[in-house]
Design a protein around this motif. Structure first.
Motif, mmCIF file in Angstrom:
data_model
loop_
_atom_site.group_PDB
_atom_site.id
_atom_site.type_symbol
_atom_site.label_atom_id
_atom_site.label_comp_id
_atom_site.label_asym_id
_atom_site.label_seq_id
_atom_site.Cartn_x
_atom_site.Cartn_y
_atom_site.Cartn_z
ATOM 1 N N GLU A 1 46.486 25.983 -6.169
ATOM 2 C CA GLU A 1 46.774 25.794 -7.042
ATOM 3 C C GLU A 1 48.087 24.801 -6.835
ATOM 4 O O GLU A 1 48.677 24.008 -7.438
ATOM 5 N N MET A 2 48.837 25.233 -5.739
ATOM 6 C CA MET A 2 49.716 24.848 -5.804
ATOM 7 C C MET A 2 49.822 23.569 -5.256
ATOM 8 O O MET A 2 51.186 22.841 -5.915
ATOM 9 N N SER A 3 49.144 22.970 -4.549
ATOM 10 C CA SER A 3 49.135 21.548 -4.293
ATOM 11 C C SER A 3 48.710 21.155 -5.676
ATOM 12 O O SER A 3 49.217 19.397 -5.376
ATOM 13 N N ARG A 4 47.814 21.377 -6.919
ATOM 14 C CA ARG A 4 47.172 20.368 -7.295
ATOM 15 C C ARG A 4 48.554 20.710 -8.271
ATOM 16 O O ARG A 4 49.184 19.729 -8.909
ATOM 17 N N PHE A 5 49.245 21.794 -8.519
ATOM 18 C CA PHE A 5 50.729 21.628 -9.174
ATOM 19 C C PHE A 5 51.999 20.665 -9.389
ATOM 20 O O PHE A 5 52.138 20.345 -10.146
ATOM 21 N N MET A 6 51.886 20.122 -7.474
ATOM 22 C CA MET A 6 52.797 20.065 -7.068
ATOM 23 C C MET A 6 52.663 18.223 -7.358
ATOM 24 O O MET A 6 53.454 17.619 -7.285
ATOM 25 N N LEU A 7 51.178 18.282 -7.264
ATOM 26 C CA LEU A 7 51.013 16.591 -7.420
ATOM 27 C C LEU A 7 51.417 16.395 -9.034
ATOM 28 O O LEU A 7 51.294 15.691 -8.691
ATOM 29 N N GLY B 1 35.926 19.221 -3.068
ATOM 30 C CA GLY B 1 34.383 18.098 -4.140
ATOM 31 C C GLY B 1 35.250 17.294 -4.917
ATOM 32 O O GLY B 1 36.052 17.020 -4.623
ATOM 33 N N GLU B 2 34.645 17.680 -6.444
ATOM 34 C CA GLU B 2 35.034 16.854 -7.148
ATOM 35 C C GLU B 2 36.701 16.861 -7.471
ATOM 36 O O GLU B 2 37.019 15.927 -7.746
ATOM 37 N N VAL B 3 37.230 17.656 -7.964
ATOM 38 C CA VAL B 3 38.975 17.952 -7.668
ATOM 39 C C VAL B 3 39.996 16.934 -7.083
ATOM 40 O O VAL B 3 40.589 16.334 -7.024
ATOM 41 N N GLY B 4 38.886 17.238 -5.306
ATOM 42 C CA GLY B 4 39.476 16.360 -4.098
ATOM 43 C C GLY B 4 40.038 15.009 -4.455
ATOM 44 O O GLY B 4 40.868 13.923 -3.921
ATOM 45 N N PHE B 5 38.698 14.496 -5.265
ATOM 46 C CA PHE B 5 38.707 12.946 -5.904
ATOM 47 C C PHE B 5 39.542 13.087 -6.322
ATOM 48 O O PHE B 5 40.069 12.082 -6.758
ATOM 49 N N PHE B 6 39.664 13.685 -7.787
ATOM 50 C CA PHE B 6 40.636 13.629 -8.421
ATOM 51 C C PHE B 6 42.003 13.223 -8.355
ATOM 52 O O PHE B 6 42.826 12.739 -8.391
ATOM 53 N N VAL B 7 42.417 14.316 -6.894
ATOM 54 C CA VAL B 7 43.518 14.567 -6.291
ATOM 55 C C VAL B 7 43.605 12.918 -5.461
ATOM 56 O O VAL B 7 45.222 12.069 -5.375
ATOM 57 N N GLY B 8 42.347 12.272 -5.114
ATOM 58 C CA GLY B 8 43.174 11.300 -4.488
ATOM 59 C C GLY B 8 43.078 10.628 -5.278
ATOM 60 O O GLY B 8 43.913 9.095 -5.153
ATOM 61 N N THR B 9 42.660 10.025 -6.483
ATOM 62 C CA THR B 9 42.875 8.954 -7.231
ATOM 63 C C THR B 9 44.250 8.924 -7.471
ATOM 64 O O THR B 9 44.553 7.984 -7.829
ATOM 65 N N LYS B 10 45.072 10.123 -7.934
ATOM 66 C CA LYS B 10 46.650 10.090 -8.492
ATOM 67 C C LYS B 10 47.133 9.496 -7.478
ATOM 68 O O LYS B 10 48.246 9.366 -7.800
ATOM 69 N N LEU B 11 47.366 10.102 -6.207
ATOM 70 C CA LEU B 11 48.177 9.187 -5.177
ATOM 71 C C LEU B 11 48.078 8.363 -4.871
ATOM 72 O O LEU B 11 48.487 7.135 -4.919
ATOM 73 N N SER B 12 46.493 7.682 -5.243
ATOM 74 C CA SER B 12 45.826 6.234 -5.132
ATOM 75 C C SER B 12 46.969 5.663 -6.394
ATOM 76 O O SER B 12 47.790 4.629 -6.701
ATOM 77 N N GLU B 13 47.317 6.412 -7.656
ATOM 78 C CA GLU B 13 48.206 5.619 -8.365
ATOM 79 C C GLU B 13 48.805 5.558 -8.258
ATOM 80 O O GLU B 13 50.573 4.659 -8.393
ATOM 81 N N ILE B 14 49.735 7.170 -7.443
ATOM 82 C CA ILE B 14 51.275 7.028 -7.162
ATOM 83 C C ILE B 14 51.482 5.906 -6.231
ATOM 84 O O ILE B 14 52.781 4.583 -6.552
ATOM 85 N N ALA B 15 51.065 5.552 -5.894
ATOM 86 C CA ALA B 15 50.567 4.712 -4.316
ATOM 87 C C ALA B 15 51.246 3.090 -4.700
ATOM 88 O O ALA B 15 51.132 2.010 -4.045
ATOM 89 N N LYS B 16 51.054 2.793 -6.347
ATOM 90 C CA LYS B 16 50.576 1.717 -6.884
ATOM 91 C C LYS B 16 52.178 1.034 -6.573
ATOM 92 O O LYS B 16 52.671 -0.509 -6.982
ATOM 93 N N ASN B 17 53.188 1.581 -6.568
ATOM 94 C CA ASN B 17 54.745 1.685 -7.002
ATOM 95 C C ASN B 17 55.367 2.420 -5.959
ATOM 96 O O ASN B 17 56.565 1.864 -5.846
ATOM 97 N N SER B 18 54.610 2.817 -4.783
ATOM 98 C CA SER B 18 55.389 3.808 -3.701
ATOM 99 C C SER B 18 54.809 3.733 -2.579
ATOM 100 O O SER B 18 53.451 3.384 -2.617
ATOM 101 N N GLN B 19 55.089 3.405 -1.551
ATOM 102 C CA GLN B 19 54.432 3.350 -0.532
ATOM 103 C C GLN B 19 54.105 4.883 0.311
ATOM 104 O O GLN B 19 54.961 6.301 0.387
ATOM 105 N N VAL B 20 52.615 5.436 0.221
ATOM 106 C CA VAL B 20 52.197 7.121 0.159
ATOM 107 C C VAL B 20 51.293 7.326 1.246
ATOM 108 O O VAL B 20 50.655 6.902 1.486
ATOM 109 N N ILE B 21 51.827 7.977 2.138
ATOM 110 C CA ILE B 21 51.662 8.024 3.394
ATOM 111 C C ILE B 21 50.987 9.867 2.826
ATOM 112 O O ILE B 21 51.406 10.842 2.862
ATOM 113 N N VAL B 22 49.988 9.728 3.976
ATOM 114 C CA VAL B 22 48.506 10.713 3.037
ATOM 115 C C VAL B 22 48.443 11.672 4.868
ATOM 116 O O VAL B 22 47.356 11.107 5.093
#
Length: 552
Positions: free
Chosen positions: A430-436, A462-483
């Motif tokens: 929960e904290m991982s998603r909360f932080m994101l 699972g599906e939540v992981g895909f949602f997390v990846g989508t959000k990371l990609s969204e952030i990466a539009k304006n910044s370099q995101v290293i994961v």
């Protein structure tokens, strides 16, 4: 943005150079392959502390170098630190076997605090333990203010500055009325004690000279007295009484010429000793020793010693203290009007500060409402549809430059469960998603152009992981995101994908390679838990196609 990094002799890495691109950069690999070493290396580069155990066995040092594209905030800090900076800067950090480290920016040596200040404008790291800021209730108020900084905080800072100046002046006047009166009483006592002592310049030296003479005379008189006591003062025995007895004892035997001669000698000795006794008595009387005067000198020296102990260590310092105390007493006795005026000003400022704090609280509650709604919306997207966040406000007894609010996050992850302090109920996943979610809502508030997430997918899949990846990609539009990740769904979102692995020759070492299109699919298939053929490979293609569609 971090464009190039070179790592030498760092843990299991011999010599590694990577060219990094913008947007979403993903590192994946088997458990234990050394992904965390890369995170540690970047953390070390930006100023975090590591110990000498990170120096590779057999090497004398470990070194990490990074080339960064500067943003405007970085250029501003470089200018303030006196560092030459154009569009890029090279940061180099080395640690030796003795534990000493060296930091360089464009070749110039800088301190670690300077390095941290500089790199904070370029890199944010969010790791498994970096979410501790969310678990620190003292930091919750900062998250609320990050939505929009309360406009009255600067005014409050000015008011508190004036408030502090008034307190400083009041302290010069002795503080509040009660404290001032106590200080007046103490000064009265000290001044009376010093005046009663009637201190005089040079008096102590004169008394010490007298004390030395008295001690010398006393020593001589004690010696003479002991001698006289032996001659004729002992109750049980004295030389003269013994000699008189010896002389009388021979009176009846003086018919014998020899005895008569000895008798005469004893008489002569007796006369001589009587003369010695009289001479010693005369000498002792000539010293004119006054025991009462000696006691007076000792008593006066004792007074002066006490004065010196309490008021500066010397008579001169004590006399200076008396003058200063008299001036201070007069100042305090005449300060009532000034103090009353300052207290009135202080009351007005305190009222103003409380009004500003109420305004700040109102703004924060507006921020909190936005934060609650935004976080809940993002958490719902990340698979926590029933999550509730409430920002709780309380008032502190003290007003600081941050106001007088005490802010606490209350959280519930499940429907029907009551809100409880986030610090005590949230799980790792929960904290991982909360932080994101916070990162998405907050945006890039500090202007850092590179964000590094170390296993942001901890505890999810699972599906939540895909949602997390989508959000990371969204952030990466304006910044370099290293994961750093272990999820196929996040790997599929990568704009640049590296694989971390161990190579075992004569010595084990960690290697990193950039993957091409086919290799990316194979790695995504591996992350999905299958092999690079059949269903897992097909699934990897679907994930990649879905990711590309979402990015368009």
């Amino acid at each position: 943005m971090l464009t190039k990094i070179r790592v030498q002799n760092f843990a299991l890495i011999d010599d590694l150079t990577l060219d990094l691109e913008k947007n979403l950069v993903v590192f994946s690999g088997e458990t234990g392959s050394g992904k965390s070493i890369l995170i540690n290396a970047i953390s070390f580069l930006i100023g975090e502390k590591v110990d000498k155990s990170f120096v590779r066995f057999g090497a004398n040092f470990a070194q990490v170098e990074g080339m960064f594209v500067c943003n405007e905030q970085t250029k501003k800090v470089c200018d303030e630190l006196g560092i030459e900076c154009q569009d890029e800067i090279l940061i180099s950090r080395k640690i030796k076997l003795d534990g000493k480290s060296e930091n360089r920016v464009n070749g110039a040596i800088i301190t670690n605090s300077m390095l941290k200040r500089l790199t904070s404008t370029m890199v944010d790291i969010y790791g498994q333990h970096e979410h501790q800021c969310l678990l620190n209730e003292n930091s919750h108020i900062d998250f609320v203010d990050a939505i929009k900084k309360p406009t009255k905080l600067e005014e409050l800072s000015v008011v508190l500055g004036k408030f502090g100046e008034i307190n400083k002046k009041l302290n010069e006047f002795g503080g509040d009325e009660g404290k001032r009166q106590r200080e007046i009483d103490i000064l009265d006592f000290e001044i009376k004690e010093l005046n009663d002592a009637e201190l005089k310049e040079g008096e102590e030296e004169t008394l010490l000279e007298k004390q030395r003479k008295f001690q010398s005379v006393q020593k001589v008189c004690d010696s003479i007295s002991a001698s006289l006591s032996s001659l004729d003062g002992g109750e049980e025995f004295s030389v003269l009484s013994a000699l008189s007895f010896a002389t009388k004892s021979l009176n009846n035997a003086c018919d014998d010429n020899e005895i008569e001669q000895q008798h005469q000698r004893l008489l002569n000795l007796q006369i001589e000793l009587e003369d010695v006794k009289e001479s010693l008595c005369s000498i002792m009387e000539s010293y004119n020793f006054s025991e009462s005067e000696c006691e007076e000198v000792e008593a006066r020296l004792s007074v002066l010693k006490n004065i010196k102990r309490k008021y500066g260590g010397t008579i001169d310092e004590a006399m200076k203290y008396l003058q200063e105390a008299q001036k201070k007493l007069e100042f305090l006795q005449n300060s009532d009007y000034e103090c009353q005026k300052l207290e009135e000003e202080k009351h007005v400022l305190l009222k103003e500060a409380n009004e500003l704090c109420d305004n700040i609280t109102t703004q924060r509650k507006e921020n909190a409402k936005i934060l609650e709604e935004s976080i809940q919306r993002e958490l719902a997207y990340l698979g926590m549809k029933n999550a509730k966040l409430s920002v709780c406000f309380e008032k502190s007894g003290n007003i600081t430059k941050n106001g007088n609010d005490v802010v606490k996050f209350m959280f519930s992850a499940n429907k029907g469960e009551p809100l409880k302090p986030l610090t005590s109920v949230i799980s790792g996943g929960e904290m991982s998603r909360f932080m994101l979610a916070f990162k998405v809502v907050m945006g890039n508030k500090n202007g850092a152009s590179t964000m590094l997430f170390d296993e942001i997918d901890n505890g999810i899949g699972g599906e939540v992981g895909f949602f997390v990846g989508t959000k990371l990609s969204e952030i990466a539009k304006n910044s370099q995101v290293i994961v750093v990740t272990h999820l196929a769904s996040i790997g599929a979102m990568a704009d640049q994908h590296f694989k971390v692995f161990k190579e075992c020759g004569q010595r084990t070492s960690t290697k990193v390679v950039e993957l091409d299109s086919d290799q990316k699919l194979a790695e995504i298939a591996r992350l999905a838990g299958g092999i690079s053929e059949g269903f897992a490979y097909t699934y990897a293609k679907e994930l990649k196609q879905k990711a590309q569609q979402l990015k368009c």
